[in-house]
Design an enzyme around this catalytic site. Structure first.
Site: not given
Length: 661
Positions: A522-524, A630
């Protein structure tokens, strides 16, 4: 030339693409490894020759440069040398060489770059006929090039170009200096009307460009200036609308001033703007479209400024609400208050296409259960849950849990022929992106990759995604599948990347590795060099200050550059996540929200009332849209990574379900 896919590797990739979810990570067989080493030695020499050729070109040692070129004919980055050599002598008008380059490397990033530079050179020297020959409408978004193109047409006798000037002039900011001669000819032809000046004046104020707005007022005739000055006064102080005697003229221009002022005031004080709107609207000054747009704008501002009752009353006066986001806001407000009837009422008023999504289908069934509605249009809550449960979405997983169904984990890779795989693998743009990626020039690699990807068919994009995934360039593999709108190749979209580092971090913290995969995805999207606009860095997007504090607590040596190292980034990210899990009693919902928005905000969001929120309501009503998505993604990705690793993972645990928030 180095082959990116050896025959043995191709066969292994195909098997992995169509194999089970728990297929092992790809490894090169011994013969393929030997071939890779041999080719890499040849490529290493090419890189040395390339560096030498670039040095010779920089030092204007052209004989040495030309001696090295034959050795680089199979090197992917050769066009960059050729481009630089031509670009350095554009002022000598090497038209034949420019044309030859464009023919040799059509549709390439460098062809586009060289054409832009060549057009600017031609314009600078007023070679207008040649400018016409090289200009393409794909450059229309570049104001300098577009204005020079219009000037070139005018200078070569095409007066119809004047008809296209208005769109370039009527914007809310100053245009490039290259536009000045075009605007002067357009004005001299009498095509700059008072109305167009008024339109641009309004756009300038809307864009916050008051200096341009003041300049434009001076261009107006005396009879048009008073209303323009009134508009500027309202822009500076929208509360002037309270002086209703100044706004009595029922003209189109006055309507513009009123609508602009009401929206400007609504950003500061939506409740006062609403009161004024009621009075002005009673005069029946506005068209139906103007009324609807203003009502929607006022409602959105009332919601932001915590006036839900006023927003609801305003929207209730509209017979058919077409703005789904506003109705959704009211649904969430009702859910937060656990006012099931109000939530159901506004859900019924959603536009049909929104109501049919997985999100609102789930909530329709959920609200029917709360209100004990047995069926609607012949469908029971269970029927609606069942229709959603087949989807690989957060709401599909929620619905499957409601019915005790298996999750709908659709894993259906597109069949792509070997011929397409080979063509994409050997395409010049992909080869150049690969070489930049290998030598560590990520900016150039990204530019080449995205430029090339935009010109591919859907099948070619899917092939490119699989190639990037095999390289370990996971973010670009994921992005290629998004561009292709192919969602069902889970191996590429959810790669099992940095497995050793993830397992080590999980062992050190007792965090389930599935959660770490989900956070990193999810982040990168597993981009080691990812950087956010606010400074979050690396695979797990840690802020340097957070990383430093976490390192100190954990006794881990740390420098800011460590965030670009996968092992350090994952180690620190996992320990920070572990701290959040400990703060929120192991609840992944709250920990994920805190990872995105910060733990202090999550504590603020937790209900202080006696009536706590069910977990699904709490997630749906998270105030930040980004954090809401998120949390939903992290929970869903954990389920998908369980599938990818041959495990099972519930979307939410029994403890999380039972923990009212």
């Amino acid at each position: 030339m180095r082959k990116l896919f050896t025959p043995a590797l191709k066969a292994l990739c195909i098997a992995a693409f169509i194999g089970s979810a728990s297929a092992p990570l790809l490894t090169l067989p011994a013969p393929a490894q030997a071939a890779e080493v041999k080719i890499s030695e040849a490529r290493l020499q090419q890189r040395k020759d390339y560096a030498a050729a670039r040095k010779a070109l920089d030092q204007k040692q052209l004989s040495t440069y030309r001696q090295l070129l034959p050795k680089l004919q199979q090197y992917p980055l050769l066009p960059y040398l050729e481009y630089d050599e031509i670009a350095r002598r554009l002022s000598s008008f090497p038209g034949k060489d420019v044309t030859a380059f464009l023919v040799k490397y059509p549709d390439s990033l460098l062809a586009d770059r060289l054409t832009r530079a060549w057009l600017k050179t031609l314009a600078q020297h007023k070679r207008w006929q040649e400018y016409n020959d090289y200009y393409s409408t794909r450059f229309n978004s570049d104001a300098e090039l577009a204005c020079n193109a219009l000037n070139a047409r005018m200078q070569t006798g095409d007066k119809t170009a004047l008809n296209e000037v208005g769109d370039l002039w009527t914007i809310g900011k100053s245009q490039h200096d290259a536009c000045d001669p075009v605007f002067a000819q357009w004005n001299a032809a009498g095509m700059q009307t008072q109305r167009l000046i008024e339109v641009r004046h309004l756009k300038a104020l809307t864009a916050g460009n008051r200096s341009l707005a003041t300049f434009l007022v001076r261009q107006l005739n005396p009879q048009h200036q008073p209303l323009a000055k009134l508009l500027q006064d309202v822009d500076e102080n929208p509360r002037l609308l309270l002086q209703k005697n100044r706004f009595t003229a029922q003209t189109p221009r006055m309507r513009e001033i009123l609508l602009y002022g009401l929206q400007k005031l609504a950003r500061q004080d939506a409740k006062t703007a609403l009161d004024l709107w009621v009075g002005y609207d009673a005069q029946q000054l506005f068209t139906d479209d103007e009324r609807l747009e203003t009502q929607y704008y006022l409602a959105s501002r009332l919601m932001r400024q915590k006036y839900p009752e006023e927003a609801e009353k305003l929207l209730s006066s509209i017979s058919s609400v077409t703005r789904a986001d506003l109705a959704e806001w009211l649904i969430r407000d009702a859910l937060r208050k656990q006012d099931w009837e109000k939530a159901y009422e506004w859900l019924a008023r959603l536009p049909e296409e929104s109501r049919a999504t997985e999100r609102w289908s789930y909530w329709q069934a959920r609200l029917m259960e709360e209100l004990k509605i047995r069926e609607i249009n012949g469908k029971t809550p269970a029927d609606i849950y069942a229709s959603v449960a087949t989807t690989r979405t957060f709401y599909g997983f929620l619905s499957a849990d409601k019915l005790g169904f298996e999750y709908g984990l659709v894993d259906r890779p597109m069949v792509v022929s070997q011929a397409i795989m080979d063509r994409v693998e050997q395409s010049p743009g992909v080869q150049r992106a690969r070489e930049f990626y290998v030598v560590g020039d990520m900016l150039s690699a990204n530019r080449e990759w995205y430029h090339t990807l935009r010109r591919m068919t859907q099948e070619e994009m899917v092939a490119a995604g699989r190639i990037a995934n095999v390289w370990g360039w996971h973010r670009h593999g994921i992005q290629a599948m998004i561009e292709a709108q192919h969602w069902d190749d889970l191996q590429v979209r959810f790669p099992i990347a940095y497995q050793e580092q993830v397992n080590q971090a999980a062992s050190a913290t007792s965090i389930n590795p599935l959660l770490l995969y989900a956070i990193a995805r999810q982040e990168s999207s597993f981009a080691v060099d990812a950087r956010s606009p606010v400074g979050a860095t690396g695979l797990m997007q840690l802020m340097p200050a957070t990383a430093k504090q976490t390192a100190q607590r954990s006794g881990i040596p740390f420098t800011p550059q460590d965030l670009l190292k996968p092992e350090k980034n994952i180690a620190l990210g996992s320990r920070y996540l572990n701290q959040l899990l400990q703060q929120f009693n192991g609840n992944r919902i709250l920990a994920a929200a805190a990872y995105n928005a910060g733990p202090s905000r999550v504590r603020q969001w937790l209900s202080k009332d006696a009536a706590k929120l069910p977990y699904d309501v709490w997630i749906e009503t998270i105030p930040f849209q980004e954090t809401r998505g998120y949390v939903q993604n992290v929970l869903s990705f954990s389920v998908i990574y369980a599938y990818r690793t041959g495990q099972k993972q519930p979307l939410v645990t029994r403890q999380e379900i039972d923990s009212a928030l």
